[in-house]
Design a protein around this motif. Structure first.
Motif, short mmCIF file in Angstrom:
data_model
loop_
_atom_site.label_atom_id
_atom_site.label_comp_id
_atom_site.label_asym_id
_atom_site.label_seq_id
_atom_site.Cartn_x
_atom_site.Cartn_y
_atom_site.Cartn_z
N PHE A 158 0.83 -1.21 0.00
CA PHE A 158 0.00 0.00 0.00
C PHE A 158 0.86 1.26 0.00
CE2 PHE A 158 -2.85 3.19 1.90
CZ PHE A 158 -3.93 3.06 1.03
N GLY A 159 2.14 1.13 0.40
CA GLY A 159 3.04 2.27 0.37
C GLY A 159 3.24 2.84 -1.01
N GLN A 160 2.93 2.06 -2.06
CA GLN A 160 3.05 2.57 -3.42
C GLN A 160 2.01 3.63 -3.75
OE1 GLN A 160 3.20 -0.61 -6.30
NE2 GLN A 160 4.83 -1.69 -5.23
N HIS A 161 0.99 3.74 -2.92
CA HIS A 161 -0.02 4.78 -3.10
C HIS A 161 0.58 6.16 -2.86
CE1 HIS A 161 -4.08 6.24 -3.46
NE2 HIS A 161 -4.13 6.70 -2.22
N ASN A 162 1.69 6.22 -2.15
CA ASN A 162 2.39 7.46 -1.82
C ASN A 162 3.06 8.01 -3.07
OD1 ASN A 162 4.26 9.40 -0.97
ND2 ASN A 162 4.73 8.33 0.92
N LEU A 163 2.67 9.20 -3.50
CA LEU A 163 3.21 9.80 -4.73
C LEU A 163 4.72 9.99 -4.68
CD1 LEU A 163 0.54 12.59 -5.35
CD2 LEU A 163 0.78 10.45 -6.61
N TYR A 164 5.26 10.15 -3.49
CA TYR A 164 6.69 10.39 -3.37
C TYR A 164 7.52 9.15 -3.71
CZ TYR A 164 5.35 14.70 -0.90
OH TYR A 164 4.82 15.92 -0.57
N THR A 165 6.88 7.98 -3.82
CA THR A 165 7.61 6.76 -4.16
C THR A 165 7.60 6.48 -5.66
OG1 THR A 165 5.71 5.24 -4.03
CG2 THR A 165 6.85 5.77 -1.96
N TRP A 166 6.93 7.31 -6.45
CA TRP A 166 6.83 7.07 -7.89
C TRP A 166 8.12 7.49 -8.58
CZ3 TRP A 166 1.19 8.63 -9.64
CH2 TRP A 166 0.28 7.86 -8.89
N GLU A 167 8.66 6.59 -9.40
CA GLU A 167 9.98 6.81 -10.00
C GLU A 167 9.88 7.73 -11.22
OE1 GLU A 167 13.86 4.34 -11.70
OE2 GLU A 167 12.04 3.25 -11.14
N VAL A 168 10.81 8.67 -11.28
CA VAL A 168 10.84 9.68 -12.33
C VAL A 168 12.13 9.55 -13.15
CG1 VAL A 168 10.93 12.17 -12.80
CG2 VAL A 168 9.44 11.30 -10.98
N LEU A 169 12.00 9.74 -14.45
CA LEU A 169 13.15 9.80 -15.34
C LEU A 169 13.08 11.12 -16.09
CD1 LEU A 169 15.65 8.42 -16.59
CD2 LEU A 169 14.12 7.43 -18.31
N ARG A 170 13.92 12.08 -15.70
CA ARG A 170 13.92 13.45 -16.24
C ARG A 170 12.55 14.10 -16.09
NH1 ARG A 170 18.25 15.22 -18.91
NH2 ARG A 170 17.01 16.66 -20.17
N ASP A 171 11.73 14.16 -17.15
CA ASP A 171 10.44 14.85 -17.08
C ASP A 171 9.26 13.90 -17.26
OD1 ASP A 171 10.90 14.25 -19.69
OD2 ASP A 171 10.37 16.23 -20.48
#
Length: 362
Positions: free
Chosen positions: A244-257
């Motif tokens: 359920f921790g994946q619901h946290n937006l801060y855990t979403w992986e970003v690549l540049r933009d």
């Protein structure tokens, strides 16, 4: 692995005039709606940077620990600090079981972004979420449609709507059920791991008109975002969180933009999705309502107002739940046993389906 904070470091000095709005920006703006801006936003609005500095000085309680890092990152970001936040609304009504908050952000390029807050950790907020299983619209959905329409009547130009969790659902509802003339001015709707709707809502004209402009994002082990039905396609984002921790937006992986995407959700997400959908289908709407109402009132008997408080003094809270359970009448106890039985049978069927190759599933 990079995340929203890295994005703010990498792209924070690039205004929208240099680099257009992207999906990661929509997540940042959606998270803004969670910040406790009560009493800070004047009628004419105020720049993001100035409001964030006020928050840093006042040190209010924050919903997530990461918000404490998010606020100064916005102050330092040229991309966001001059955007203006207006029309902050935050309503909680225990009697009507309503939790609603929203902001309008003037992006600085003639467009406005309406961001709706998701569930804020209060029990009444989660109760309203569960009410979506048997009621549409819930009060927050009505408020969202009114808020979006009012914003579009007040400000000219193009609009974008977005939110996270329940806020994503509110953004889609508001876009689908505002007047058709205003609907034409909505360029995009961002549903970040928010639940969908039942089939009857999806079939309505207003929803069908906006559906192609809805962008839905879910992490690979999504639970909330897979609830109910989605007609629009959704993008699966890689999250570094667990469960359920994946619901946290801060855990979403970003690549540049952009976000790092995957082809499919996990087996666990599909299992929970099937289980919950079969469980809801196995109960009559009245049974869903009574079950959810009963569990909510039992939780209220613990005198906790938030999930955090519910976790504190667990022994005394558990005793309060036991006392509440003993006070239930025979019919209500039978209903809870029946609902639990339907859930476990649904889980068993989902487990069997998970063992069948995808091409053999019906």
């Amino acid at each position: 692995m990079a995340n929203v904070f890295d994005y703010l470091d990498w792209r924070g000095d690039l205004t929208l005039g240099l680099v257009p709005l992207c999906d990661v920006d929509a997540v940042v703006l959606s998270r803004l709606s969670y910040l406790p801006l009560d009493g800070l936003v004047p009628p004419e609005g105020a720049p993001v940077g100035a409001l964030m500095r006020q928050l840093l000085a006042s040190k209010p309680p924050l919903l997530l620990p990461e918000d404490g890092r998010f606020i100064p990152a916005l102050v330092a970001s040229q991309r966001f600090c001059e955007m203006r936040i207006m029309d902050y609304v935050n309503q909680i009504d225990l009697e009507s079981q309503t939790q609603f908050a929203a902001i309008t952000v003037a992006l600085g390029d003639g467009r406005h972004f309406v961001a709706f807050r998701g569930t804020d950790g209060t029990l009444v907020g989660w109760k309203e979420d569960f009410n979506m299983a048997f009621t549409c619209p819930v009060p927050a959905q009505r408020l969202a449609a009114h808020y979006a329409a009012s914003a579009m009547l007040r400000f000219p130009g193009e609009f974008l709507l977005g939110g996270h969790s329940k806020g994503g659902n509110l953004a889609v509802y508001a876009a689908a059920f505002c007047p058709a003339a205003l609907q034409e001015r909505i360029a995009a709707v961002y549903n970040n791991d928010g639940p969908g709707f039942d089939a009857e809502v999806i079939a309505l004209q207003g929803y069908q008109r906006i559906c192609a402009r809805v962008q839905t994002f879910v992490p690979q082990s999504s639970i909330v975002g897979m609830l109910l039905e989605h007609e629009e396609a959704y993008t699966i984002i890689h999250s570094t969180g667990d469960g359920f921790g994946q619901h946290n937006l801060y855990t979403w992986e970003v690549l540049r933009d952009r976000f790092v995407t995957l082809e499919t959700v996990t087996n666990g997400s599909r299992f929970l999705d099937r289980t919950l959908k079969q469980w809801l289908a196995g109960l009559e709407p009245e049974q869903r309502e009574r079950t959810i109402d009963t569990v909510y009132h039992m939780l209220c008997e613990t005198n906790a107002e938030t999930l955090h408080e519910l976790k504190e003094n667990r022994f005394s809270r558990a005793l309060a739940l036991l006392r509440s359970a003993k006070g239930l009448d025979e019919d209500t106890r039978k209903l809870l046993v029946h609902a639990a039985g339907v859930f476990f049978r649904s889980a068993g069927r989902s487990l069997k389906q998970a063992r069948v190759p995808d091409e053999q599933e019906s």
